[in-house]
Design a protein around this motif. Sequence first.
Motif, mmCIF file in Angstrom:
data_model
loop_
_atom_site.group_PDB
_atom_site.id
_atom_site.type_symbol
_atom_site.label_atom_id
_atom_site.label_comp_id
_atom_site.label_asym_id
_atom_site.label_seq_id
_atom_site.Cartn_x
_atom_site.Cartn_y
_atom_site.Cartn_z
ATOM 1 N N GLU A 7 -4.236 -26.236 19.947
ATOM 2 C CA GLU A 7 -4.276 -26.947 21.224
ATOM 3 C C GLU A 7 -5.433 -27.940 21.229
ATOM 4 O OE1 GLU A 7 -4.448 -24.443 24.632
ATOM 5 O OE2 GLU A 7 -2.755 -23.177 24.009
ATOM 6 N N ILE A 8 -5.281 -28.957 22.047
ATOM 7 C CA ILE A 8 -6.403 -29.836 22.351
ATOM 8 C C ILE A 8 -6.445 -30.011 23.863
ATOM 9 C CG2 ILE A 8 -5.050 -31.962 22.070
ATOM 10 C CD1 ILE A 8 -7.654 -33.257 20.961
ATOM 11 N N ARG A 9 -7.635 -29.947 24.429
ATOM 12 C CA ARG A 9 -7.793 -30.185 25.855
ATOM 13 C C ARG A 9 -7.590 -31.678 26.151
ATOM 14 N NH1 ARG A 9 -12.730 -29.918 27.296
ATOM 15 N NH2 ARG A 9 -12.503 -29.209 29.444
ATOM 16 N N LYS A 10 -7.113 -31.957 27.339
ATOM 17 C CA LYS A 10 -6.870 -33.352 27.713
ATOM 18 C C LYS A 10 -8.133 -34.189 27.574
ATOM 19 C CE LYS A 10 -6.649 -34.603 32.049
ATOM 20 N NZ LYS A 10 -6.212 -34.815 33.450
ATOM 21 N N GLU A 11 -9.280 -33.592 27.939
ATOM 22 C CA GLU A 11 -10.537 -34.339 27.899
ATOM 23 C C GLU A 11 -10.910 -34.748 26.479
ATOM 24 O OE1 GLU A 11 -10.448 -31.852 31.581
ATOM 25 O OE2 GLU A 11 -9.994 -31.525 29.467
ATOM 26 N N GLU A 12 -10.722 -33.837 25.504
ATOM 27 C CA GLU A 12 -11.020 -34.194 24.115
ATOM 28 C C GLU A 12 -9.964 -35.134 23.544
ATOM 29 O OE1 GLU A 12 -13.774 -32.051 25.306
ATOM 30 O OE2 GLU A 12 -12.105 -30.668 24.952
ATOM 31 N N ALA A 13 -8.721 -35.005 24.011
ATOM 32 C CA ALA A 13 -7.688 -35.964 23.599
ATOM 33 C C ALA A 13 -8.059 -37.372 24.052
ATOM 34 C CB ALA A 13 -6.332 -35.554 24.169
ATOM 35 N N ASN A 14 -8.589 -37.478 25.266
ATOM 36 C CA ASN A 14 -9.028 -38.787 25.764
ATOM 37 C C ASN A 14 -10.220 -39.304 24.972
ATOM 38 O OD1 ASN A 14 -7.074 -38.842 27.777
ATOM 39 N ND2 ASN A 14 -8.402 -37.895 29.308
ATOM 40 N N LEU A 15 -11.141 -38.405 24.642
ATOM 41 C CA LEU A 15 -12.374 -38.819 23.983
ATOM 42 C C LEU A 15 -12.158 -39.200 22.525
ATOM 43 C CD1 LEU A 15 -15.470 -39.111 24.251
ATOM 44 C CD2 LEU A 15 -15.666 -36.694 23.616
ATOM 45 N N PHE A 16 -11.354 -38.415 21.801
ATOM 46 C CA PHE A 16 -11.223 -38.609 20.357
ATOM 47 C C PHE A 16 -9.923 -39.298 19.928
ATOM 48 C CE2 PHE A 16 -14.402 -35.208 20.469
ATOM 49 C CZ PHE A 16 -15.285 -35.608 19.473
ATOM 50 N N PHE A 17 -8.898 -39.284 20.790
ATOM 51 C CA PHE A 17 -7.588 -39.812 20.396
ATOM 52 C C PHE A 17 -7.080 -40.877 21.366
ATOM 53 C CE2 PHE A 17 -7.818 -35.611 18.487
ATOM 54 C CZ PHE A 17 -7.197 -35.758 17.254
ATOM 55 N N ASP A 18 -7.949 -41.451 22.182
ATOM 56 C CA ASP A 18 -7.528 -42.439 23.184
ATOM 57 C C ASP A 18 -6.410 -41.904 24.071
ATOM 58 O OD1 ASP A 18 -9.386 -44.385 22.356
ATOM 59 O OD2 ASP A 18 -8.038 -45.060 20.758
ATOM 60 N N GLY A 19 -6.431 -40.596 24.321
ATOM 61 C CA GLY A 19 -5.495 -39.985 25.254
ATOM 62 C C GLY A 19 -4.263 -39.365 24.640
ATOM 63 N N ASP A 20 -3.901 -39.757 23.420
ATOM 64 C CA ASP A 20 -2.663 -39.250 22.827
ATOM 65 C C ASP A 20 -2.880 -38.878 21.357
ATOM 66 O OD1 ASP A 20 -0.121 -38.581 22.115
ATOM 67 O OD2 ASP A 20 0.763 -40.552 22.498
ATOM 68 N N PRO A 21 -2.928 -37.567 21.058
ATOM 69 C CA PRO A 21 -3.090 -37.155 19.651
ATOM 70 C C PRO A 21 -1.825 -37.306 18.820
ATOM 71 C CG PRO A 21 -2.896 -35.234 21.083
ATOM 72 C CD PRO A 21 -2.944 -36.430 21.990
ATOM 73 N N GLU A 22 -0.726 -37.760 19.443
ATOM 74 C CA GLU A 22 0.548 -38.006 18.755
ATOM 75 C C GLU A 22 1.020 -36.766 18.000
ATOM 76 O OE1 GLU A 22 0.013 -41.499 16.372
ATOM 77 O OE2 GLU A 22 -0.182 -42.814 18.124
ATOM 78 N N PHE A 23 0.943 -35.616 18.661
ATOM 79 C CA PHE A 23 1.351 -34.360 18.037
ATOM 80 C C PHE A 23 2.828 -34.361 17.644
ATOM 81 C CE2 PHE A 23 -2.075 -31.197 19.715
ATOM 82 C CZ PHE A 23 -2.965 -31.700 18.785
ATOM 83 N N GLU A 24 3.655 -35.124 18.370
ATOM 84 C CA GLU A 24 5.083 -35.141 18.037
ATOM 85 C C GLU A 24 5.339 -35.635 16.617
ATOM 86 O OE1 GLU A 24 3.724 -36.386 20.737
ATOM 87 O OE2 GLU A 24 4.657 -35.411 22.480
ATOM 88 N N SER A 25 4.429 -36.424 16.070
ATOM 89 C CA SER A 25 4.613 -36.947 14.713
ATOM 90 C C SER A 25 4.404 -35.874 13.644
ATOM 91 C CB SER A 25 3.658 -38.117 14.466
ATOM 92 O OG SER A 25 2.301 -37.688 14.474
ATOM 93 N N TYR A 26 3.886 -34.705 14.042
ATOM 94 C CA TYR A 26 3.664 -33.621 13.090
ATOM 95 C C TYR A 26 4.813 -32.614 13.089
ATOM 96 C CZ TYR A 26 -1.128 -35.361 12.923
ATOM 97 O OH TYR A 26 -2.236 -36.154 12.762
ATOM 98 N N LEU A 27 5.808 -32.824 13.929
ATOM 99 C CA LEU A 27 6.921 -31.896 14.034
ATOM 100 C C LEU A 27 7.674 -31.802 12.699
ATOM 101 C CD1 LEU A 27 8.467 -30.076 16.029
ATOM 102 C CD2 LEU A 27 9.909 -32.058 16.562
ATOM 103 N N HIS A 28 7.988 -30.558 12.308
ATOM 104 C CA HIS A 28 8.696 -30.262 11.060
ATOM 105 C C HIS A 28 7.917 -30.691 9.817
ATOM 106 C CE1 HIS A 28 11.841 -29.114 13.693
ATOM 107 N NE2 HIS A 28 12.229 -30.348 14.006
ATOM 108 N N LYS A 29 6.600 -30.614 9.931
ATOM 109 C CA LYS A 29 5.732 -30.854 8.777
ATOM 110 C C LYS A 29 4.800 -29.668 8.602
ATOM 111 C CE LYS A 29 5.638 -35.942 8.870
ATOM 112 N NZ LYS A 29 6.679 -36.158 9.858
#
Length: 271
Positions: free
Chosen positions: A218-240
């Motif tokens: 998991e990533i908290r929304k606050e760290e997603a905003n701080l380190f990933f500009d709001g979107d860690p793009e987790f969907e791109s890791y699906l089935h990998k």
Amino acid sequence: MVFIKRGPYLIVSLLAILFVLGACSLYLTGATVSVLSITDGDTIRILYDYDRDGYPENIPLRYIGVDTPELHENSKPMGEFGEEAYQFNKQLIEDSGYVIRIEPHGFDSFGRILAFLYTENGKFINEELIRNGLARPLTYENTAQHSMDFKEAYYEAYNNRRGIFSLYDTAPVVDASEVRNDLKSFVDGGYLGKIIWLKFYVTDASKYILEGNDAIVEIRKEEANLFFDGDPEFESYLHKTVKVFGEIWENKEDGKPKILLRAPFELKIIN
């Protein structure tokens, strides 16, 4: 023009407003305090007249914006580098003569004062813990004024392989099924609280969660905003198949090993 009728209700209302403003001001002004004891890497007890009644009290203080590994098991497991974080924090306090300057911002749900802390010679203790790889950023929007400093300090710790990142290139890559079957404390030879690369196949992904049959990240929304500009793009890791660097916790809902992600360099695709 609005006219306000004078009377006892107006007086009571004004007194209530002044009380609230006065109480809030307690948390917006700095104070120099004595440290009574060091609890762990991010908690101390101080002597502080927080309500200004002339009677300083022995009160716990939790550092804002940082999360160090636990020294003792509580709601989170005892963590690898918990002792190192405690000793580093203790040394900073000792070098400051057990006198520090605090910038308080209210209380948490445990009744602890929340604050930024500075030593007598101006070292920013919260940031120093992160810079030395002994704490991870834990951001909240209402106390986020130093978040960019903490982000830069976290990258510095990573780039220089300090603290927890001293294991970045050598920590074992362990399949999540093996970790799930051995979730006793790392001090007893298990994986709970240990820093590893957790390997698993991603079966489900949402904005802030990656999940496999035997793991969850998991990533908290606050760290997603701080380190990933709001979107860690987790969907791109699906089935990998991925590996994630961090401290192992247990997800209470299903018993899966869990890592709380902070930064992009902690997540890698294997295939």
